[in-house]
Design a protein around this motif. Sequence first.
Motif, short mmCIF file in Angstrom:
data_model
loop_
_atom_site.label_atom_id
_atom_site.label_comp_id
_atom_site.label_asym_id
_atom_site.label_seq_id
_atom_site.Cartn_x
_atom_site.Cartn_y
_atom_site.Cartn_z
N LEU A 255 -0.14 0.58 4.26
CA LEU A 255 -1.48 0.39 3.43
C LEU A 255 -2.49 -0.13 4.44
O LEU A 255 -3.55 -0.07 4.39
CB LEU A 255 -1.38 -0.23 1.98
CG LEU A 255 -2.35 -0.44 1.07
CD1 LEU A 255 -3.35 0.85 0.72
CD2 LEU A 255 -2.31 -1.23 -0.12
N ASN B 110 -1.24 -4.46 -4.77
CA ASN B 110 -1.56 -3.88 -3.34
C ASN B 110 -3.07 -4.21 -3.11
O ASN B 110 -3.56 -4.21 -2.05
CB ASN B 110 -1.27 -2.04 -3.43
CG ASN B 110 0.16 -2.19 -3.41
OD1 ASN B 110 0.72 -2.95 -2.74
ND2 ASN B 110 0.54 -0.88 -3.76
N PHE C 58 -4.02 6.10 -1.66
CA PHE C 58 -2.43 5.88 -1.24
C PHE C 58 -1.46 5.82 -2.59
O PHE C 58 -0.64 6.36 -2.57
CB PHE C 58 -2.87 4.12 -0.88
CG PHE C 58 -1.56 3.62 -0.55
CD1 PHE C 58 -0.80 3.83 0.53
CD2 PHE C 58 -0.81 2.76 -1.66
CE1 PHE C 58 0.62 3.23 0.74
CE2 PHE C 58 0.41 2.13 -1.26
CZ PHE C 58 1.29 2.44 -0.15
#
Lengths: 221, 245
Positions: free
Chosen positions: B77, B180, B119
């Motif tokens: 990521l 994230n 993502f």
Amino acid sequence: MLSGFDFSVITASLPFIREGLLFSVKLTVIAMTGGIIFGTLLAMARLANLGPLSLAATWYVNLMRSIPLLMVILWFFLVIPLITGTPIGAENSAIVTFTAFEAAYYSEIMRAGIQSIPKGQVWAGYAIGMNYWQTMGNVVLPQAFRNMLPILLTQTIILFQDTSLVYAIGAKDLLKAAEIAGKNYNRPVEMYVFAAIIYFVICFGLSYIVKRLQQRIAIIR
Amino acid sequence: MNYHWNWGIFFEQIKGGDETYLDWLITGFGWTVSVSLSAWVIALLLGFLVGTIRTAPSPWLVRLGTAYVELFRNVPLLVQMFLWFFVVPELLPRDLALWVKQDMPAKEFITATVCLGLFTSARIAEQVRAGIGSLPRGQSMAGLAMGFTLAQTYRYVILPMAFRIVIPPLTSEFMNIFKNSSVAFAIGVLELTFQARQMQEDSEQGIETYLAVTVLYFACAFIANRVMAFIEKRTQVPGYITSAK
């Protein structure tokens, strides 16, 4: 602004990138080995009726799994020097952090693996006179490990990708090396793309192997 | 352990400014929630689209969907953040690239949202595909036999069921997106992790800072979990998919 790719910077910075990649791989391998060992112990502690120890293991796993890895990396980088009294460097801090963090994730996998073994296997172990550790070591864990092998490897691929987050504390991994090289040659675009390609090739290759492995295990079963 | 505790640090003013450290954390919390929720919308839309495409009868569509998923799943990521931030503007036409680099409002926020959204969409697509695949074949056959077109079968039969099946994995994905979003600090989004690092350096009260930020992340994950549990309960099909609880 940038007309066309300049491949010469990639060849020029190869030795540098290789060093970064080696650290990423080293970090992955150590964290995987340590993580699986500690994770298995955590899973065993959770499944055995040990009162406070089981509770502590459960809390540890749930805590690690509910905060971002980046925060865990920052926490360890801050707290370890406070406890030991001396700074241990970003690289060593990363190794400790990833082992401790991944143990929580591996432990969930191993817990599922241990629970997938029929109870009769454990009873059979005890019936022929083995104690807890013998039953675990000779009967339950080998089968649990084997059943969970594809998932353990998938987790390792995620671990390898996550090692890029050591960027936050400045450890020199593949991504950091690519960034530094990009700054040195003033070609950041090429270096970021190159790093992305390396990550992709390794992760894609590994997940292909996992897929094959899954099929093989499925056939034997 | 030699540490000087100061729990009042949050109400102290930052060096050379009239904000308190608490203001920094509130700003950070706001950006974390904004990035996560906006990215979640993108991820759901694209995830369901790509996941559906991967079950389509056309092999080329399936391949396209697979390529999409593999591309986003096999690059970290953080690397994707840098690619969107530094590399993608270079690939745009000259004028557009210049505008993106110099004049685009909230550049960091938009980049981080798009990156995190795509993502996560790849991961949702994988779950949606598995969800559709787990439906009995008879469901789509029944739909087609009743005279629905393929699109109608998906719209009225398959997708409503698939949505309910994927809610448990979607729950963990919804919790993941908050975690994230911390990666967005790397391209300069002023979210929680960014503020945590900044406040730690500025105030030198690392433990208090990180503890507060950790609690805020914890709260996000907890609320996300409860919201999804609520949706799961409300959308249950009676007598069909029984929830584990």
